[in-house]
Design an enzyme around this catalytic site. Structure first.
Site, PDB file in Angstrom:
ATOM      1  N   ASP A  10       5.400 -38.626 -36.157  1.00  7.72           N
ATOM      2  CA  ASP A  10       5.771 -40.033 -36.280  1.00  7.72           C
ATOM      3  C   ASP A  10       5.153 -40.877 -35.172  1.00  7.72           C
ATOM      4  OD1 ASP A  10       7.337 -42.164 -37.573  1.00  7.72           O
ATOM      5  OD2 ASP A  10       8.524 -42.155 -35.720  1.00  7.72           O
TER       6      ASP A  10
ATOM      7  N   GLY B 205      18.340 -34.131 -25.099  1.00  5.85           N
ATOM      8  CA  GLY B 205      19.267 -35.216 -24.814  1.00  5.85           C
ATOM      9  C   GLY B 205      20.042 -35.591 -26.058  1.00  5.85           C
ATOM     10  N   ARG B 206      20.424 -36.864 -26.156  1.00  8.13           N
ATOM     11  CA  ARG B 206      21.219 -37.323 -27.306  1.00  8.13           C
ATOM     12  C   ARG B 206      20.548 -36.982 -28.635  1.00  8.13           C
ATOM     13  NH1 ARG B 206      21.674 -41.928 -23.895  1.00  8.13           N
ATOM     14  NH2 ARG B 206      23.818 -42.449 -23.280  1.00  8.13           N
TER      15      ARG B 206
ATOM     16  N   HIS C  26       5.372 -44.382 -36.877  1.00  9.33           N
ATOM     17  CA  HIS C  26       6.350 -44.652 -35.809  1.00  9.33           C
ATOM     18  C   HIS C  26       7.571 -45.385 -36.368  1.00  9.33           C
ATOM     19  CE1 HIS C  26       6.674 -45.249 -31.175  1.00  9.33           C
ATOM     20  NE2 HIS C  26       7.874 -45.043 -31.722  1.00  9.33           N
TER      21      HIS C  26
ATOM     22  N   ARG D  73       6.980 -39.312 -28.134  1.00  7.43           N
ATOM     23  CA  ARG D  73       5.828 -40.113 -27.756  1.00  7.43           C
ATOM     24  C   ARG D  73       4.565 -39.302 -28.035  1.00  7.43           C
ATOM     25  NH1 ARG D  73       8.323 -44.116 -27.946  1.00  7.43           N
ATOM     26  NH2 ARG D  73       8.738 -45.644 -26.301  1.00  7.43           N
TER      27      ARG D  73
ATOM     28  N   GLU E  57      -1.606 -45.429 -30.774  1.00  4.71           N
ATOM     29  CA  GLU E  57      -1.082 -46.165 -31.936  1.00  4.71           C
ATOM     30  C   GLU E  57      -1.605 -47.603 -31.959  1.00  4.71           C
ATOM     31  OE1 GLU E  57       3.173 -45.845 -31.788  1.00  4.71           O
ATOM     32  OE2 GLU E  57       3.126 -43.673 -31.895  1.00  4.71           O
TER      33      GLU E  57
END
Length: 317
Positions: free
Chosen positions: A256, A153-154, A279, A232, A261
């Site tokens: 990341d 995607g973007r 993150h 994710r 988390e």
């Protein structure tokens, strides 16, 4: 009377919270010692501000009977119960586009940090190993390598654009081929991993992608391969990742995001071939300000009777 809005987490930079306080009566849940009591006190709140990580589950939505609009500071929708929101007729906005560049920059930084051993080199200097006469093992160059993208995607496209200066070849995996993209489509994720030197995870989270990167994908990426995850933690099967790294079936990882988390497995923390960040892919002052402004603008649009600037996709729910 200002509309009441529940805010789950402090947003930054400070001007974002100032803008919210100027227009709304806020219920700041992170300040509450008793969350249940705080939600009861906010029962007449019409708005909810959350993050992509914190989301809004059905229980939270049910606890706010007057809720009309949710504004998400992030692009991740997997932690928000969109069917529950749709069933209540609750409008949902998020912040696509404004964090694309920041997250893409972070992906490139993670690739370079892992391939050129930047984190190891920093420790090497700080702990005196270099001064003792030892030499750090050689890194490797991203130039001319094949980079596979799980999700295009973007963010994936921007990472590929940035990496194009290194002369990389780009592959991508999506459920279906995309039109008008300058990368080769792979219908099978394992096949893409086998052909790649680096795999960048930048797809959406949720049930459809949970544990999509498993032992077979990691083994295909191979003992010289690098896995980068800016999406994710749920997309990567963490036990499989740890096992592949420990067995030498995967060359390294730069992560990341994580499955639970802020808890990160101790096994990952002690590995020299793993780069870990908390993150922070969108954590620049510029990106967070743009995200926060869009959160505020979505709320303002709703409460003025206008369509949300960036509504979350709710079709098919």
């Amino acid at each position: 009377m200002k509309p009441e809005v529940v805010v789950l987490s402090r947003l930054g930079p400070p001007e974002v919270m100032e803008a919210l306080k100027a227009s709304y009566q806020l219920h700041c849940l992170w300040e509450a010692s008793d969350r249940k009591a705080a939600l009861m006190a906010a029962s007449s709140a019409r708005g909810l501000v959350t993050t992509g990580s914190l989301g809004a589950d059905a229980a939270l939505i049910d606890a706010l009977p007057a809720l009309e609009v949710i504004s998400i500071n992030g692009v991740g929708l997997d932690a928000v119960d969109l069917p529950a929101a749709k069933a209540r007729g609750i409008a949902v906005g998020y912040t696509p586009g404004v964090l694309t560049e920041g997250v893409a920059d972070m992906a490139v930084a993670l690739i370079l940090a892992a391939s050129r051993k930047l984190v190891q080199g920093d420790r090497f200097v700080r702990n005196g190993t270099w001064a003792s006469g030892e030499k750090l093992a050689l890194g490797w160059s991203i130039r001319g390598k094949v980079v596979g993208f799980l999700g295009f995607g973007r963010i994936g496209r921007e990472v590929a654009r940035l990496l194009s200066v290194f002369g990389i070849s780009a592959l991508y995996h999506e459920p279906e081929a995309l039109e008008g993209v300058a990368a080769d489509y792979c219908s099978d994720l394992t096949t893409m991993a086998e052909a790649s030197d680096v795999v960048v995870v930048c797809c959406a989270g949720g049930a459809a992608t949970r544990n999509l990167v498993d032992a077979s994908v990691l083994r295909a990426l191979g003992p010289k391969g690098l896995l980068v995850n800016i999406a994710r933690g749920s997309v990567v099967c963490e036990p499989d990742l740890i096992a592949a790294l420990q067995a030498g079936h995967l060359g390294g990882a730069a992560l990341d995001v994580f499955a639970d988390e802020p808890q990160v497995p101790a096994a990952l923390q002690v590995m020299e071939n793993v780069v870990l960040t908390p993150h922070i892919a969108s954590a620049t002052a510029e990106t967070r300000l743009a995200m926060g402004r869009l959160v505020v603008e979505n709320l303002a649009a709703y409460f003025s009777g206008k369509p949300l600037l960036t509504p979350a996709p709710m079709d098919g729910l």
